[in-house]
Design a protein around this motif. Structure first.
Motif, PDB file in Angstrom:
ATOM      1  N   HIS A 163       0.842  -1.207   0.000  1.00 38.55           N
ATOM      2  CA  HIS A 163       0.000   0.000   0.000  1.00 38.55           C
ATOM      3  C   HIS A 163       0.879   1.259   0.000  1.00 38.55           C
ATOM      4  CE1 HIS A 163      -3.651   2.287   1.465  1.00 38.55           C
ATOM      5  NE2 HIS A 163      -2.696   3.064   1.955  1.00 38.55           N
ATOM      6  N   HIS A 197       1.417   4.353  -2.845  1.00 38.57           N
ATOM      7  CA  HIS A 197       1.428   5.821  -2.669  1.00 38.57           C
ATOM      8  C   HIS A 197       2.707   6.414  -3.247  1.00 38.57           C
ATOM      9  CE1 HIS A 197      -2.187   6.173  -0.376  1.00 38.57           C
ATOM     10  NE2 HIS A 197      -1.726   5.702   0.764  1.00 38.57           N
ATOM     11  N   HIS A 235      -5.748   6.569  -2.433  1.00 39.61           N
ATOM     12  CA  HIS A 235      -6.717   5.592  -1.912  1.00 39.61           C
ATOM     13  C   HIS A 235      -7.860   5.469  -2.919  1.00 39.61           C
ATOM     14  CE1 HIS A 235      -5.328   6.577   2.436  1.00 39.61           C
ATOM     15  NE2 HIS A 235      -4.600   5.618   1.895  1.00 39.61           N
ATOM     16  N   PRO A 273      -8.172   2.437   2.140  1.00 39.82           N
ATOM     17  CA  PRO A 273      -7.435   3.227   3.124  1.00 39.82           C
ATOM     18  C   PRO A 273      -6.892   2.494   4.343  1.00 39.82           C
ATOM     19  CG  PRO A 273      -9.499   4.308   2.547  1.00 39.82           C
ATOM     20  CD  PRO A 273      -9.503   2.976   1.862  1.00 39.82           C
TER      21      PRO A 273
HETATM   22 ZN   LIG Z   1      -2.712   5.113   2.523  1.00 33.13          ZN
END
Ligand SMILES: [Zn+2]
Length: 364
Positions: free
Chosen positions: A292, A296, A302, A334
């Motif tokens: 995750h 980013h 998200h 998220p």
């Molecule tokens: Zn995040």
């Protein structure tokens, strides 16, 4: 006999050797000036017909920077204060200083880390780079540190040559806390990395560890591992710190900037910090969190932000992701830990256009 065998192996490796078909080109823009409201003049750069994506990196002595406007050679406005067809109330503008940019076709965020700002184009699978002169504007937040004001802008353009993309390589750098990092808590970094790498492998993206080393430092009292993100010199990969200090609110990982500031001629000021101080998470769980955070770093938002303004849900600009709980198995959901997280095809398109990923075909 062993010699013969090893020759066979070398030959086999050579004949299957892949060719890199992507390349990057860095453009340095000087002379950025800001007006009293912190807005720069319009700046331009040129891209070739082979360009498939670019990243704008801003590094200066103000608090933070935002790409506040972006226009293609065809006159398409991809980032602005007032994106077409979007109504923004006064309340929303007061609550979120860059609300127009957040709701633009190519979403733009102010830099999270001090003195920085970044933008990836495209960060939606619907948008394409067109050849010619691109225009953009930068907004600076905070007061200038002194005279002369320093603002370095580097635009890294990714180009794709002939060939069919067979797979991609993501360079990474790993750093381990000297005390043993994860092991005292029963966390195994090899398993964590393997778990994250599985998630990317499904898209044909392979991790390549460039270098590994140890560190001793603790993160600062404000929990933001700023000094780690500042110290590294190599900017051609993602730096991952396997630490052992507890983070607030049971957070397991922190990453700087979206996208991370990469392929620069200066210390990167970016990275991912993971902590082993999360007793109820397995190595696989932490690996998913690492995926995750890398998402980013490579420019993915998200799938949806739960409470953007006025309790509304803000979805990403990717065509095949969904709002809210419908996408809880997505890597970019998220705040959840799901057993088999995945990226969508639309997210994969964005990832592969990021200049940090090298693209290969399988021909000789
Ligand atoms: Zn995040």
């Amino acid at each position: 006999m062993p010699l013969f065998l090893s020759l066979v192996v070398i030959f086999a490796t050579l004949s299957a050797q892949a060719k890199e078909i992507s390349s990057t080109r860095a453009l340095y823009l000087s002379d950025t000036k800001f007006d009293a409201a912190g807005e720069s003049q319009i700046k331009t750069f040129k891209v070739s017909k082979n360009a498939i994506g670019f990243q704008i990196n801003i590094l200066g002595d103000r608090d933070s920077y935002l790409v506040s406007y972006l226009e293609s050679p065809k006159g398409e406005v991809f980032v602005s204060d007032e994106p077409q067809g979007v109504v923004i109330s006064k309340v929303e503008r007061e609550k979120e200083p860059a609300v127009g940019q957040m709701l633009s076709p190519n979403r733009s965020l102010p830099g999270i880390f001090h003195g920085t700002g970044t933008l990836l184009f495209p960060n939606s699978d619907n948008l394409k780079v067109s050849m010619g002169d691109w225009k953009f504007r930068i907004r600076a937040f905070g007061k200038p540190a002194g005279e002369p004001e320093i603002t370095n802008v580097t635009i890294v353009v990714k180009e794709l040559g002939d060939g069919e993309v067979a797979y991609a390589v993501l360079p990474i750098y790993t750093h381990f806390k000297i005390s043993g990092g994860f092991s005292p808590e029963g966390k195994n970094t090899t398993e964590v990395l393997a778990s994250a790498s599985e998630v990317f492998k499904a898209l044909g993206i392979r991790f390549k560890v460039q270098k590994s080393d140890n560190f001793e430092e603790d993160i600062s009292a404000n929990y933001f591992p700023e000094k780690f993100f500042r110290k590294e010199k190599e900017s051609d990969g993602i730096h991952i710190y396997f630490g052992d200090q507890q983070l607030p609110n049971s957070i397991c990982g922190i990453s700087a900037n979206l996208p991370g500031m990469t392929l620069m001629n200066s210390p990167v000021r970016t990275g991912v910090y993971l902590t082993s101080k999360v007793p109820d998470h397995s190595n696989q769980d932490i690996g998913h969190i690492l995926s995750h955070e890398i998402g980013h770093q490579l420019g993915l938002f998200h799938v949806s932000e739960r409470y953007f303004v006025n309790e509304t849900v803000l979805k990403d600009n990717i065509s095949d992701t969904h709002k809210g709980n419908e996408d809880r198995f997505n890597v970019m959901y998220p705040d959840t830990l799901m057993p088999e997280p995945h990226f969508t095809a639309g997210q994969a398109i964005v990832l592969l256009k990021n200049p940090l990923l090298k693209l290969f075909d399988n021909s000789n």
